[in-house]
Design an enzyme around this catalytic site. Structure first.
Site, mmCIF file in Angstrom:
data_model
loop_
_atom_site.group_PDB
_atom_site.id
_atom_site.type_symbol
_atom_site.label_atom_id
_atom_site.label_comp_id
_atom_site.label_asym_id
_atom_site.label_seq_id
_atom_site.Cartn_x
_atom_site.Cartn_y
_atom_site.Cartn_z
ATOM 1 N N GLY A 423 -46.736 41.907 -28.660
ATOM 2 C CA GLY A 423 -45.454 41.506 -28.097
ATOM 3 C C GLY A 423 -45.472 40.037 -27.776
ATOM 4 N N GLY A 425 -42.838 36.840 -25.965
ATOM 5 C CA GLY A 425 -41.553 36.593 -25.323
ATOM 6 C C GLY A 425 -41.572 35.361 -24.463
ATOM 7 N N GLY A 426 -40.555 35.257 -23.644
ATOM 8 C CA GLY A 426 -40.391 34.066 -22.822
ATOM 9 C C GLY A 426 -41.536 33.859 -21.849
ATOM 10 N N GLY A 428 -44.738 35.029 -22.176
ATOM 11 C CA GLY A 428 -46.050 34.883 -22.771
ATOM 12 C C GLY A 428 -46.241 35.853 -23.921
ATOM 13 N N THR A 429 -47.500 36.129 -24.201
ATOM 14 C CA THR A 429 -47.817 36.964 -25.345
ATOM 15 C C THR A 429 -48.646 38.151 -24.872
ATOM 16 O OG1 THR A 429 -47.968 34.903 -26.546
ATOM 17 C CG2 THR A 429 -48.778 36.838 -27.678
ATOM 18 N N LYS A 444 -51.844 40.503 -21.096
ATOM 19 C CA LYS A 444 -50.673 39.622 -21.096
ATOM 20 C C LYS A 444 -51.132 38.213 -20.778
ATOM 21 C CE LYS A 444 -46.424 39.344 -18.370
ATOM 22 N NZ LYS A 444 -45.579 40.223 -17.556
ATOM 23 N N ASP A 541 -35.220 44.387 -13.340
ATOM 24 C CA ASP A 541 -35.016 44.281 -14.787
ATOM 25 C C ASP A 541 -35.223 45.647 -15.444
ATOM 26 O OD1 ASP A 541 -34.275 42.990 -17.053
ATOM 27 O OD2 ASP A 541 -36.165 41.916 -17.356
#
Ligand code: NAG
Ligand code: NAG
Ligand code: NAG
Ligand code: NAG
Ligand code: NAG
Ligand code: NAG
Ligand code: NAG
Ligand code: NAG
Ligand code: NAG
Ligand code: NAG
Ligand code: NAG
Length: 746
Positions: A423, A425-426, A428-429, A444, A541
């Site tokens: 994955g 995204g904004g 991190g990875t 993460k 979220d």
């Protein structure tokens, strides 16, 4: 595939935001030409198919001219400027009437016919120049009207530059609502007495202030070739705001805008609300103004919120933070106020003493990596100390969140090999890692360089280290040794609920029973966060991509990067609005007041997605269906529920359950937070639904275990803990996070 969840949602969202940003930049409808020559064409105007709101707003761009010229509709009136404040500037020539010694030499009257937009009665003047001149403007307003002025003079010495009061030049206003007019000119003596300095009379409508009279114009022949700007008032439709709002499909005013009735003629206009700017006729066209950047109103910390802003002071300072107010000054330390500091200090002491391993690791880390020393210091300033304290307390209690070494994680991920990325995204990875004992973990890796990322990281560690629930993804440990903070989670094998529900390529359909079970489990996790965790936690979220499924299809709520701890003495907190389009509680969006009910709203959207099989927001759907929760509520109002239920799960056996779940979902997405049920009520209603009718699981064999709550008391080692201390890391640390707003488009 599995943990793509953590970030997968961010990618499409970011793409959508980028599209939005470009729409807004040109103010034209997406995919439409935003300029003709140097004229900007904002929506509702447009040139090209589907770019104009109605045929009156069509602009013809004629590229045979260089630069290209824009014309209103398909006519011959050239457009110079279009304002979103409801006016546009066109240009047209003057009527003239010229004489020579033998009498009339040339005459030209002017007529304008406008399809819809009236001439502005406040921004234009009818003007005539000449020394033997009667000028008329005539037209139809349903009835015929005629007005005008006269101007005479006998010697240029009498004429005053800049004054249009009847000597050489005269002006008058034109009536309201005029859409067509003609200008005609007459003379008493055929200019015979003034021929040597004024052979012609001129008459024209001109934008107020755009024409300065001068004596020299009386003798200027080139006026017959001059053009003058005229302002037209444009409006949408021919209804009032009140009437227009009754037809939401055609109503032109979008989010964060207000409607005003037109002053000149029928129709209405839209305007962005205070604190927003942009194009109110476009979807998401009104963007938040970042007053903090623009006005710099605070001497303390400035917080931008949608439509507004406020100032505050840092921890340890007091005052209102406003430049025009008391500003911020260091707090006078009294015994009771210094208490949290004392606790932290004590905490450091205790942790340093009791956790030799930990401190020596930090020591070695600092020593070995002089280059990263600065980052380490930053990290500590931003809550690393507190984090260490938390972790060491867990250690004392015998339940250690493991500290991984950088080497260990490097080996586990094959040196962060691209093939291990699950994955991105904004934040991190996410990598899949295999530890030396064979266990799979998800790692993460945050993006470096941004303070807010470190703070988010700390936030997530603190939140997760306090909860132990079988429906919440488990944090196994972290690694502080590297420049980049690393978090290690249990590996959840079966990917995200989003993937299972919306991925067309996914072969099997989850049965209604399975959906209900997953919803119940997610609701229980949230209910636990809201009521059983101490202090309560708001996830902020909740969405399909943040609900993971393990190999037994047990739901696990993940991604606590945005979560907030709620001080026990406060029912609500003010924050930067954060969340995901389609799931965001509108009340929170408007007031910035975060409560548990915001999670209830987002959960309601999740439930609606499970019921309908539709995505929370989709730009492929027609406009009124884009936002799933609004669409769902309108469908339920019309009692057409069965039309929207996912056909794949609709059958006679499930229909009653579906109806009840739909009613529950509808209550969850009520606009007023206080009218929504609590997460606890939601969880127990869902549980009730499940037990009324137990079916064997559909496609997947889902074991039904007894839920077990394990509230881990992270402060339970005899130290009393003032909850507020942790918020120095929690709430204030959030200020740098990317708020809910159009990315980079400010
Ligand atoms: C557009 O072009 C006209 C004439 O070519 C010029 O007078 C005007 O300043 C230009 N406007 C802008 C915004 O560039
Ligand atoms: C835009 O204007 C054109 C030309 O007048 C017209 O054919 C078209 O229907 C208009 N578009 C809409 C959406 O009304
Ligand atoms: C553009 O202007 C030229 C010259 O005035 C005219 O001949 C032509 O028909 C116009 N084209 C369009 C598409 O209106
Ligand atoms: C006055 O104008 C008319 C029409 O343009 C022309 O025929 C005539 O010759 C002009 N007379 C003089 C004296 O220029
Ligand atoms: C307005 O004027 C036009 C032409 O000057 C005439 O044909 C029409 O009858 C008039 N309308 C009214 C209502 O007087
Ligand atoms: C205009 O007035 C000036 C001074 O008063 C005079 O000299 C001039 O002859 C006058 N011109 C005409 C055309 O009467
Ligand atoms: C009026 O303006 C013109 C130029 O535009 C100038 O030549 C003239 O002297 C001015 N007259 C007065 C009285 O200011
Ligand atoms: C008219 O005159 C005023 C000042 O006398 C000036 O500010 C303005 O720009 C002028 N307008 C035009 C169109 O020349
Ligand atoms: C007006 O323009 C035409 C052509 O564009 C030109 O022939 C004529 O001389 C101009 N008239 C004046 C008075 O400048
Ligand atoms: C209002 O506009 C609609 C559509 O443009 C039109 O059909 C209707 O006749 C208009 N009504 C009035 C009172 O002008
Ligand atoms: C300072 O100005 C802001 C905005 O103008 C206002 O909201 C605030 O109340 C003012 N504060 C004081 C103390 O006057």
């Amino acid at each position: 595939m599995d943990l793509r969840c953590l970030f997968k949602q961010i990618a499409p969202f970011a793409v959508k935001l980028t599209i939005l940003a470009t729409w807004v930049a040109g103010h034209a409808k997406p995919g439409c030409q935003s300029k003709c020559g140097n004229l900007s064409i904002p929506y509702p105007f447009g040139t090209g198919n589907g770019c104009n709101i109605s045929s009156n707003f069509f602009i013809t761009c004629n590229t045979t001219f260089n630069p290209p010229k824009a014309f209103l509709t398909t006519g011959n009136l050239e457009v110079l400027y279009i304002s979103l404040d409801g006016y546009l500037r066109i240009q047209t020539g003057a009527a003239y009437d010229c004489y020579n010694s033998s009498g009339h030499s040339s005459y030209h009257s002017r007529r304008i016919r406008l399809a819809k937009f009236p001439i502005s009665h406040t921004k234009n003047k009818f003007t005539a120049i000449g020394c033997d001149t009667y000028a008329y403007v005539q037209g139809s307003l349903g009835h015929n009207y005629s007005t005008g002025c006269l101007t005479f003079c006998y010697n240029t010495t009498d004429v005053i530059n800049g004054s249009c009061s009847g000597i050489g030049c005269c002006q008058t206003v034109i009536p309201k609502g005029v859409r067509n007019y003609g200008v005609s000119l007459k003379s008493s003596y055929s200019h015979s007495y003034v021929l040597d300095f004024n052979p012609c009379s001129y008459g024209f409508v001109v934008e107020d202030g755009a024409y300065n009279f001068s004596v020299s114009h009386l003798a200027d022949n080139s006026f017959s070739n001059k053009t003058f700007p005229i302002i037209l008032d444009w409006t949408i439709g021919n209804q009032t705001c009140k009437e227009a709002k009754m037809h939401p499909l055609n109503y032109a005013c979008k989010e964060n805008s207000a409607c005003t009735d037109a002053e000149n003629g029928p129709g209405y206009l839209c305007k962005c609300l205070d604190g927003f700017q942009g194009n109110p006729y476009l979807l998401y066209g009104c963007r938040d103004i970042n007053e903090c950047d623009k006005l710099k109103p605070c001497s303390g910390t400035c917080h931008n919120t949608p439509g507004s802003y406020y100032c505050s002071c840092q921890e340890g300072f007091e005052g209102d933070g406003w430049k025009n107010g008391t500003g911020c000054r260091p707090k006078v330390v009294t015994q009771s106020q210094s208490f949290p500091v004392l606790v932290v200090a004590l905490g450091i002491g205790v942790s340093l003493l009791s956790s030799l391993l930990f401190s020596s690791w930090v020591y070695l880390g600092l020593k070995q990596r002089k280059l990263t020393k600065l980052k380490q210091q930053n990290f500590q300033q931003n809550g690393g100390i507190l984090l260490r304290e938390q972790l060491s307390k867990r250690e004392e209690c015998g339940e250690t969140a493991k500290i991984f070494t950088a080497e260990e994680l490097k080996n586990a991920t094959n040196n962060y090999h691209d093939s291990r990325i699950v994955g991105r995204g904004g934040q991190g990875t996410v990598y899949k890692g295999i530890l030396s004992d064979g266990r799979s973990v998800a790692i993460k890796k945050s993006i470096i360089g941004d303070q807010s990322q470190v703070q988010q990281f700390i936030n997530e560690v603190i939140v997760l280290s306090q909860i132990n629930h079988r429906n919440v993804v488990k944090l196994l440990g972290c690694c502080l040794e590297t420049q980049v903070p690393l978090l290690v989670y249990e590996y959840v094998r079966n990917g995200t609920l989003f993937h299972h529900l919306h991925n067309a390529a996914h072969a099997s359909v989850i049965s209604w029973e399975a959906r209900l079970k997953i919803a119940t489990e997610a609701a229980e996790a949230l209910s636990y966060l809201h009521s059983a965790a101490s202090p309560p936690i708001i996830h902020r979220d909740v969405k399909l991509t943040n609900i993971l499924l393990d190999e037994n299809y047990i739901a696990k709520v993940s991604d606590f990067g945005a979560s907030r701890l709620v001080p026990s003495n406060k029912a609500q907190i003010t924050t930067l609005v954060q969340g995901t389009l389609g799931y965001l509680d509108p009340e929170y969006f408007h007031t910035s007041q975060l409560t548990e009910k915001s999670d209830v709203y987002s959960f309601g959207v999740v439930l609606i997605e499970l019921l309908t099989g539709l995505e929370a927001i989709s730009f492929e759907r027609p406009q009124h269906e884009r936002n799933l929760s609004l669409y769902f509520v309108s469908v339920m109002k019309e009692e057409r529920l069965l039309d929207i239920i996912d056909k794949r799960v609709l059958n006679d056996k499930s229909i009653e359950q579906l109806k009840e779940a739909a009613n529950l979902a509808r209550r969850c997405v009520r606009l007023k937070g206080e009218e929504r049920p609590t997460m606890k009520e939601v969880a127990s209603e869902l549980e009730g639904l499940r037990t009324t009718q137990k079916h064997p699981w559909g496609i997947h064999d889902l074991p039904d275990e007894e839920t077990e709550y394990l509230l881990h008391d992270s402060y339970g080692c005899g130290t009393s803990y003032d909850g507020s201390t942790s918020f120095s890391v929690g709430p204030d640390s959030m200020k740098n996070q990317v708020p809910f707003d159009i990315d980079g488009a400010r």
